[in-house]
Design a protein around this motif. Structure first.
Motif, PDB file in Angstrom:
ATOM      1  N   ILE A  57       0.836  -1.206   0.000  1.00 16.30           N
ATOM      2  CA  ILE A  57       0.000   0.000   0.000  1.00 16.30           C
ATOM      3  C   ILE A  57       0.871   1.257   0.000  1.00 16.30           C
ATOM      4  CG2 ILE A  57      -1.643   1.365   1.362  1.00 16.30           C
ATOM      5  CD1 ILE A  57      -2.876  -1.335   2.242  1.00 16.30           C
ATOM      6  N   ASN A  58       1.883   1.285   0.852  1.00 15.01           N
ATOM      7  CA  ASN A  58       2.740   2.467   0.963  1.00 15.01           C
ATOM      8  C   ASN A  58       3.511   2.738  -0.325  1.00 15.01           C
ATOM      9  OD1 ASN A  58       2.908   3.532   3.958  1.00 15.01           O
ATOM     10  ND2 ASN A  58       4.559   4.450   2.759  1.00 15.01           N
ATOM     11  N   ILE A  59       4.086   1.708  -0.889  1.00 11.68           N
ATOM     12  CA  ILE A  59       4.850   1.886  -2.126  1.00 11.68           C
ATOM     13  C   ILE A  59       3.925   2.308  -3.262  1.00 11.68           C
ATOM     14  CG2 ILE A  59       6.204   0.647  -3.874  1.00 11.68           C
ATOM     15  CD1 ILE A  59       7.431  -0.930  -1.435  1.00 11.68           C
ATOM     16  N   TYR A  60       2.754   1.686  -3.358  1.00  7.84           N
ATOM     17  CA  TYR A  60       1.788   2.071  -4.392  1.00  7.84           C
ATOM     18  C   TYR A  60       1.398   3.539  -4.257  1.00  7.84           C
ATOM     19  CZ  TYR A  60      -2.551   2.920  -6.738  1.00  7.84           C
ATOM     20  OH  TYR A  60      -3.513   3.510  -7.506  1.00  7.84           O
ATOM     21  N   LEU A  61       1.045   3.937  -3.047  1.00  6.41           N
ATOM     22  CA  LEU A  61       0.601   5.313  -2.809  1.00  6.41           C
ATOM     23  C   LEU A  61       1.702   6.318  -3.131  1.00  6.41           C
ATOM     24  CD1 LEU A  61      -2.042   6.537  -1.817  1.00  6.41           C
ATOM     25  CD2 LEU A  61      -1.121   6.537   0.485  1.00  6.41           C
ATOM     26  N   HIS A  62       2.920   6.008  -2.739  1.00  6.16           N
ATOM     27  CA  HIS A  62       4.031   6.909  -3.011  1.00  6.16           C
ATOM     28  C   HIS A  62       4.264   7.056  -4.518  1.00  6.16           C
ATOM     29  CE1 HIS A  62       7.430   9.212  -1.465  1.00  6.16           C
ATOM     30  NE2 HIS A  62       8.099   8.765  -2.514  1.00  6.16           N
ATOM     31  N   LEU A  63       4.242   5.946  -5.234  1.00  9.18           N
ATOM     32  CA  LEU A  63       4.421   5.993  -6.685  1.00  9.18           C
ATOM     33  C   LEU A  63       3.268   6.723  -7.374  1.00  9.18           C
ATOM     34  CD1 LEU A  63       5.838   2.418  -7.384  1.00  9.18           C
ATOM     35  CD2 LEU A  63       7.078   4.604  -7.457  1.00  9.18           C
ATOM     36  N   GLU A  64       2.051   6.500  -6.893  1.00  4.85           N
ATOM     37  CA  GLU A  64       0.883   7.185  -7.458  1.00  4.85           C
ATOM     38  C   GLU A  64       1.029   8.706  -7.318  1.00  4.85           C
ATOM     39  OE1 GLU A  64      -3.878   6.623  -7.091  1.00  4.85           O
ATOM     40  OE2 GLU A  64      -2.811   6.959  -5.199  1.00  4.85           O
ATOM     41  N   TYR A  65       1.438   9.179  -6.163  1.00  5.06           N
ATOM     42  CA  TYR A  65       1.620  10.615  -5.947  1.00  5.06           C
ATOM     43  C   TYR A  65       2.781  11.147  -6.781  1.00  5.06           C
ATOM     44  CZ  TYR A  65      -1.736  11.220  -2.162  1.00  5.06           C
ATOM     45  OH  TYR A  65      -2.884  11.326  -1.435  1.00  5.06           O
TER      46      TYR A  65
END
Length: 166
Positions: A57-65
């Motif tokens: 979740i954290n890696i996905y969210l960071h990449l999305e932003y």
């Protein structure tokens, strides 16, 4: 006039709770692996599962932003309330008169200095303009950004502030 773009310092500001959480989890894993007895402890496997889920979740969210505001230069004039959002050759000027609505998406646990979950630092503003354009300004681009217009600003609180799953 304040000019913003994504910098390594902003990456670290957002991801530090996850780095701390990861460090603690690695220590737990080393302890478990160093313990020569067979680990049938269901609690350890639950901890590994939680760590894996939080990591994804954290890696996905960071990449999305990151990819949402990659290559964006933002100029914000607080006195005029005007924002110049520039990506490559396209520039959008956001003035109070051009804004139809503003949505502020943030975690339920968000506070100025972070929150409860490792994803709580992530939040974003979505500007919907009268000409139909939508502009997203993430906290990775401008962490301390605050912009509100009375009557058209709506706060949307979620557990995880994902842009894609808005």
């Amino acid at each position: 006039m304040i000019e913003q773009k994504i910098t390594p310092k902003k990456h670290l500001k957002h991801i530090w709770p996850y780095i701390l959480f990861s460090f603690i989890m690695v220590l737990i894993m080393f302890y478990d692996w160093g313990n020569k007895t067979e680990s049938n402890n269901k609690a350890i496997y639950i901890i590994y599962f939680v760590f894996g889920t939080v990591s994804i979740i954290n890696i996905y969210l960071h990449l999305e932003y990151y990819f949402t505001n990659r290559g964006v230069k933002l100029q914000y004039d607080r006195e005029k309330g005007e924002i110049r959002y520039r990506r490559k050759i396209v520039e959008i000027v956001i003035s109070p008169e051009s804004v139809k609505s503003i949505e502020i998406h943030q975690s339920r646990f968000f506070k100025k200095k972070g929150g409860f979950l490792t994803t709580d630092n992530y939040h974003f503003y979505k500007f919907i303009l009268y000409d139909g354009k939508k502009v997203v300004i993430t906290s990775l681009l401008y962490p301390g950004f605050e912009y509100k217009l009375e009557g058209i600003t709506e706060l949307k609180e979620k557990t995880i502030s994902s842009i894609l799953f808005d």
